[in-house]
Scaffold this motif. Sequence first.
Motif, PDB file in Angstrom:
ATOM      1  N   LEU A  62       1.655  16.285  -4.832  1.00 31.01           N
ATOM      2  CA  LEU A  62       0.751  15.339  -4.199  1.00 31.01           C
ATOM      3  C   LEU A  62       0.348  14.270  -5.204  1.00 31.01           C
ATOM      4  CD1 LEU A  62      -1.234  14.719  -1.778  1.00 31.01           C
ATOM      5  CD2 LEU A  62      -2.830  16.233  -2.960  1.00 31.01           C
ATOM      6  N   LEU A  63       0.354  13.001  -4.778  1.00 33.90           N
ATOM      7  CA  LEU A  63      -0.096  11.871  -5.602  1.00 33.90           C
ATOM      8  C   LEU A  63      -1.470  11.405  -5.103  1.00 33.90           C
ATOM      9  CD1 LEU A  63       3.029   9.560  -5.950  1.00 33.90           C
ATOM     10  CD2 LEU A  63       1.662  10.458  -7.815  1.00 33.90           C
ATOM     11  N   PRO A  64      -2.562  11.916  -5.649  1.00 31.71           N
ATOM     12  CA  PRO A  64      -3.881  11.541  -5.133  1.00 31.71           C
ATOM     13  C   PRO A  64      -4.229  10.073  -5.393  1.00 31.71           C
ATOM     14  CG  PRO A  64      -4.109  12.907  -7.077  1.00 31.71           C
ATOM     15  CD  PRO A  64      -2.652  12.887  -6.724  1.00 31.71           C
ATOM     16  N   ASN A  69      -2.807   9.647  -1.536  1.00 28.50           N
ATOM     17  CA  ASN A  69      -2.615  11.079  -1.245  1.00 28.50           C
ATOM     18  C   ASN A  69      -1.253  11.359  -0.626  1.00 28.50           C
ATOM     19  OD1 ASN A  69      -4.967  12.211  -2.265  1.00 28.50           O
ATOM     20  ND2 ASN A  69      -6.109  11.651  -0.450  1.00 28.50           N
ATOM     21  N   ASN A  70      -0.246  10.719  -1.130  1.00 30.38           N
ATOM     22  CA  ASN A  70       1.097  10.886  -0.591  1.00 30.38           C
ATOM     23  C   ASN A  70       1.754  12.133  -1.184  1.00 30.38           C
ATOM     24  OD1 ASN A  70       3.148  10.012   1.093  1.00 30.38           O
ATOM     25  ND2 ASN A  70       4.085   8.729  -0.456  1.00 30.38           N
ATOM     26  N   ILE A  72       5.218  11.939   2.501  1.00 31.60           N
ATOM     27  CA  ILE A  72       4.451  12.111   3.733  1.00 31.60           C
ATOM     28  C   ILE A  72       2.983  11.843   3.365  1.00 31.60           C
ATOM     29  CG2 ILE A  72       3.714  13.735   5.507  1.00 31.60           C
ATOM     30  CD1 ILE A  72       6.227  15.378   4.857  1.00 31.60           C
ATOM     31  N   PRO A  73       2.337  10.876   4.003  1.00 28.95           N
ATOM     32  CA  PRO A  73       0.915  10.674   3.698  1.00 28.95           C
ATOM     33  C   PRO A  73       0.071  11.779   4.334  1.00 28.95           C
ATOM     34  CG  PRO A  73       1.609   9.179   5.420  1.00 28.95           C
ATOM     35  CD  PRO A  73       2.849   9.924   4.958  1.00 28.95           C
ATOM     36  N   PRO A 106       6.270   2.334  -0.032  1.00 31.41           N
ATOM     37  CA  PRO A 106       5.987   3.758  -0.200  1.00 31.41           C
ATOM     38  C   PRO A 106       6.409   4.609   0.990  1.00 31.41           C
ATOM     39  CG  PRO A 106       3.970   2.546   0.212  1.00 31.41           C
ATOM     40  CD  PRO A 106       5.074   1.528   0.031  1.00 31.41           C
ATOM     41  N   TYR A 107       6.608   3.988   2.147  1.00 27.12           N
ATOM     42  CA  TYR A 107       7.004   4.746   3.334  1.00 27.12           C
ATOM     43  C   TYR A 107       8.437   5.260   3.259  1.00 27.12           C
ATOM     44  CZ  TYR A 107       8.471  -0.042   4.334  1.00 27.12           C
ATOM     45  OH  TYR A 107       9.000  -1.298   4.233  1.00 27.12           O
TER      46      TYR A 107
END
Length: 72
Positions: free
Chosen positions: A26-28, A32-33, A67-68, A62-63
Motif C-alpha cells: 500500500l502507498l499511503p 492509498n493506492n 487499486i485505490p 496512476p490508474y
Amino acid sequence: MNQVTKGQWSGQDTYILHSDQLAVTLLPGLDNNVIRIWDKVLERDVLRKPEESDYDFYMQKPYHFGIPILIP
C-alpha cells in the motif's frame, strides 16, 4: 501469521500487509493506492506492479497500476 511491515518504493513509504497467502503493498502517500498483491502460494503477482523506474509514468497515469482504496 499476519503482520504489517514498512518499505519504500521510489522514495515513497509503503506498508506491506502480510498473511500466510498474500502480501499487499500500500502507498499511503499516493492516494492509498495498492500497488502490489503478491500471491505467496503460487509465487506470482496478482496485480500489475509498477517498477521503480516507472515513477514518472505512475505519477502521470496512476490508474495504469494498482487499486485505490476508497474510504468515504
